[in-house]
Motif scaffolding. Structure first.
Motif, PDB file in Angstrom:
ATOM      1  N   ASN A  50     109.751  87.772 -33.416  1.00 59.39           N
ATOM      2  CA  ASN A  50     109.512  87.239 -34.756  1.00 59.39           C
ATOM      3  C   ASN A  50     108.334  86.285 -34.738  1.00 59.39           C
ATOM      4  N   LYS A  51     108.237  85.456 -33.703  1.00 62.97           N
ATOM      5  CA  LYS A  51     107.141  84.498 -33.609  1.00 62.97           C
ATOM      6  C   LYS A  51     105.798  85.202 -33.416  1.00 62.97           C
ATOM      7  N   LYS A  52     105.843  86.415 -32.869  1.00 60.87           N
ATOM      8  CA  LYS A  52     104.618  87.184 -32.667  1.00 60.87           C
ATOM      9  C   LYS A  52     104.206  87.945 -33.918  1.00 60.87           C
ATOM     10  N   GLY A  53     104.992  87.785 -34.978  1.00 60.87           N
ATOM     11  CA  GLY A  53     104.664  88.473 -36.217  1.00 60.87           C
ATOM     12  C   GLY A  53     105.361  89.801 -36.387  1.00 60.87           C
ATOM     13  N   ILE A  54     106.232  90.159 -35.430  1.00 59.87           N
ATOM     14  CA  ILE A  54     107.016  91.382 -35.558  1.00 59.87           C
ATOM     15  C   ILE A  54     108.255  91.048 -36.380  1.00 59.87           C
ATOM     16  N   PRO A  55     108.475  91.725 -37.489  1.00 63.18           N
ATOM     17  CA  PRO A  55     109.578  91.338 -38.390  1.00 63.18           C
ATOM     18  C   PRO A  55     110.942  91.694 -37.823  1.00 63.18           C
ATOM     19  N   SER A  56     111.412  90.884 -36.880  1.00 62.27           N
ATOM     20  CA  SER A  56     112.716  91.123 -36.279  1.00 62.27           C
ATOM     21  C   SER A  56     113.547  89.858 -36.360  1.00 62.27           C
ATOM     22  N   GLY A  57     114.844  90.033 -36.335  1.00 68.22           N
ATOM     23  CA  GLY A  57     115.741  88.890 -36.416  1.00 68.22           C
ATOM     24  C   GLY A  57     117.144  89.339 -36.085  1.00 68.22           C
ATOM     25  N   ILE A  58     118.095  88.508 -36.423  1.00 70.59           N
ATOM     26  CA  ILE A  58     119.498  88.846 -36.204  1.00 70.59           C
ATOM     27  C   ILE A  58     120.307  88.205 -37.320  1.00 70.59           C
ATOM     28  N   TYR A  61     115.977  89.742 -47.978  1.00 75.39           N
ATOM     29  CA  TYR A  61     116.298  89.605 -46.563  1.00 75.39           C
ATOM     30  C   TYR A  61     115.085  89.956 -45.699  1.00 75.39           C
ATOM     31  N   LYS A  62     114.386  90.999 -46.079  1.00 77.49           N
ATOM     32  CA  LYS A  62     113.187  91.378 -45.320  1.00 77.49           C
ATOM     33  C   LYS A  62     112.114  90.301 -45.417  1.00 77.49           C
ATOM     34  N   ALA A  63     111.978  89.708 -46.605  1.00 74.32           N
ATOM     35  CA  ALA A  63     111.003  88.634 -46.782  1.00 74.32           C
ATOM     36  C   ALA A  63     111.383  87.410 -45.961  1.00 74.32           C
ATOM     37  N   LEU A  64     112.658  87.074 -45.923  1.00 74.55           N
ATOM     38  CA  LEU A  64     113.119  85.940 -45.130  1.00 74.55           C
ATOM     39  C   LEU A  64     112.772  86.139 -43.657  1.00 74.55           C
ATOM     40  N   VAL A  65     113.043  87.318 -43.133  1.00 74.02           N
ATOM     41  CA  VAL A  65     112.748  87.586 -41.725  1.00 74.02           C
ATOM     42  C   VAL A  65     111.246  87.507 -41.473  1.00 74.02           C
ATOM     43  N   ARG A  66     110.446  88.063 -42.375  1.00 77.89           N
ATOM     44  CA  ARG A  66     108.988  87.979 -42.219  1.00 77.89           C
ATOM     45  C   ARG A  66     108.509  86.529 -42.209  1.00 77.89           C
ATOM     46  N   ASP A  67     109.213  85.665 -42.931  1.00 73.44           N
ATOM     47  CA  ASP A  67     108.804  84.261 -43.040  1.00 73.44           C
ATOM     48  C   ASP A  67     109.439  83.388 -41.965  1.00 73.44           C
ATOM     49  N   HIS A  68     109.897  84.004 -40.873  1.00 71.70           N
ATOM     50  CA  HIS A  68     110.420  83.320 -39.684  1.00 71.70           C
ATOM     51  C   HIS A  68     111.812  82.719 -39.883  1.00 71.70           C
ATOM     52  N   PHE A  69     112.531  83.154 -40.921  1.00 68.32           N
ATOM     53  CA  PHE A  69     113.956  82.856 -41.001  1.00 68.32           C
ATOM     54  C   PHE A  69     114.655  83.984 -40.232  1.00 68.32           C
ATOM     55  N   ALA A  70     114.630  83.834 -38.918  1.00 66.22           N
ATOM     56  CA  ALA A  70     114.995  84.938 -38.037  1.00 66.22           C
ATOM     57  C   ALA A  70     116.486  85.033 -37.795  1.00 66.22           C
ATOM     58  N   ILE A  71     117.250  84.033 -38.241  1.00 67.29           N
ATOM     59  CA  ILE A  71     118.710  84.082 -38.146  1.00 67.29           C
ATOM     60  C   ILE A  71     119.260  83.940 -39.556  1.00 67.29           C
TER      61      ILE A  71
END
Length: 432
Positions: free
Chosen positions: A11-19, A272-282
């Motif tokens: 996520n920090k690298k800009g890859i839209p991933s989270g949990i 939810y996708k926007a949140l993950v993109r904005d580094h709300f990864a959890i």
């Protein structure tokens, strides 16, 4: 655990991933979450809150070790590998003992942390932001941080004593409303200012260092902030990415840190996708899962009403209402008492206070009878279409059994699927 940390780094690298974090202790919700994990080939993060599970049993009557066994037993039943389950403790601090003096509340909080860590919980949210009986408001950042460091010290010592090392990851910070939900309708909602975030982190880092918790601080991977999402009884505050850009930029430029967003329930899929993109990864979800459970069970009770003789019905909806009227502690202070339609609040509110009653013996008996009644007959497809239209589509496509438990699990998984679609892992490349 490693998969979760990898997702944070991506996520920090800009890859839209989270949990996403499943904050619930209902067995059907846990089963649905694990089935979702199987479908996605992904780890599953399941968290217990301090009021659900603690050294005194909480409202689930489970100790932390009991909760671990409870989750693992369900995992074995559905063939989900237990080593891919990440167990977390949410809002661990004095939240259950705020009517006591701080010294006494913190002693109980230390024991709370010790029992969670000893049981094998690996993700710990240190939340010491609540006022105790002899505290003066507002609590300073220093007071909150000192109490958090005190609990972190216990967690580290317990992990080393129990397992020979500590690999616990920590979350700090808090959000409004408190665990359990807001007690009033929400008029406005403010995104956490970056200066507040910076101050919280700076003070915590300083005090953790003073307490010799350098290694533990390196495992503080997340901070709880308010991204501008919330819900009350009948309203959902939707995420507006434009209002959270300062937070996004802060996270992007702060090594090793992502944000944890609480109360993300009921958001539209794109949020939810926007949140993950904005580094709300959890992303935390709880009431929406039991809300879906309640929707499914009530829908089945309407089907039962059409098919089963009155004296043989479960009368689930009526039993729920009567139990809640007899035992008001779980909802009365959360719903406005001047309303004429309190029954609507009890049954249908987004706050879903009915979730605190599913382990009531009378209600459990009614659910068991409901399932037995509907399992003994062929539920006509038109009734499935009428009361559970999405499940009807899956049944006629031969993707879902026309059986009561299967229908309920599928209804819950409509929620977990939304989160899974937003929190896909790089290896899955689950871009829609």
């Amino acid at each position: 655990m490693n998969e979760m940390i990898e997702s944070m780094l991506n996520n920090k690298k800009g890859i839209p991933s989270g949990i996403y974090s499943v904050c619930c202790a209902h067995p059907l919700v846990i089963e649905a979450a694990l089935l979702q994990g199987l479908a996605d080939d992904s780890p599953v993060l399941i968290e217990a809150t301090a009021n659900q599970v603690n050294q005194f049993g909480g409202y689930t009557n489970m100790l932390p070790a009991d909760f671990v066994s409870f989750v693992h037993d369900i995992a074995v039943k559905v063939n989900y590998p237990t080593d891919r389950i990440i167990l977390g403790g949410d809002h661990l601090g004095p939240t259950c003992w705020t009517k006591e003096p701080a010294a006494e509340a913190m002693e109980k909080s230390k024991k709370l942390i010790e029992t969670y860590v000893a049981a094998g919980f690996k993700k710990i949210h240190l939340d010491t932001s609540m006022q105790c009986a002899d505290d003066t408001l507002p609590l300073s950042d220093e007071t909150v941080a000192k109490r958090a460091a005190m609990l972190c010290q216990v967690a580290e010592q317990t992990a080393i004593r129990q397992f020979g090392k500590s690999d616990i990851i920590y979350i700090v910070g808090t959000e409004v409303p408190p665990p359990g939900g807001a007690k009033e309708e929400i008029d406005t909602l403010e995104v956490t200012p970056v200066e507040n975030v910076n101050e919280t982190l700076s003070v915590h880092a300083k005090i953790f260092a003073e307490q010799g918790l350098h290694d533990a601080w390196s495992r503080v991977i997340g901070l709880v902030v308010q991204p501008g999402v919330e819900f009350d009884n009948f309203t959902v505050f939707e995420y507006d990415s434009s209002k959270a850009q300062a937070l996004k930029n802060f996270a992007a430029n702060t090594a090793g840190l992502v944000f944890e967003a609480h109360s993300t329930d009921y958001q539209p899929a794109e949020a939810y996708k926007a949140l993950v993109r904005d580094h709300f990864a959890i992303l935390k979800v709880g009431p929406q899962l039991t809300f879906a459970l309640r929707e499914a069970l009530f829908a089945l009770s309407f089907i039962e009403q059409e098919l089963v003789a009155p004296d043989a019905q479960s009368h689930l909806r009526e039993v729920c209402e009567q139990v809640m009227l007899n035992e008001k502690g779980g909802w009365e202070s959360f719903y406005p008492q001047d309303q004429q339609n309190l029954a609507v609040y009890r049954r249908y509110s987004f706050s879903d206070r009915i979730r605190y009653y599913w382990n009531n013996e009378q209600i459990q008996t009614a659910v068991t009878k409901l399932f037995a009644n509907l399992s003994a007959i062929d539920m006509p497809l038109p009734l499935i279409s009428q009361f559970m239209p999405s499940q009807y589509d899956a049944v006629i496509a031969k993707k879902l059994d026309n059986a009561p438990k299967a229908l309920v699990l599928n209804k819950i998984m409509q929620v977990t699927q939304l989160y899974a679609d937003a929190c896909y892992f790089q290896t899955k490349q689950r871009v829609k």
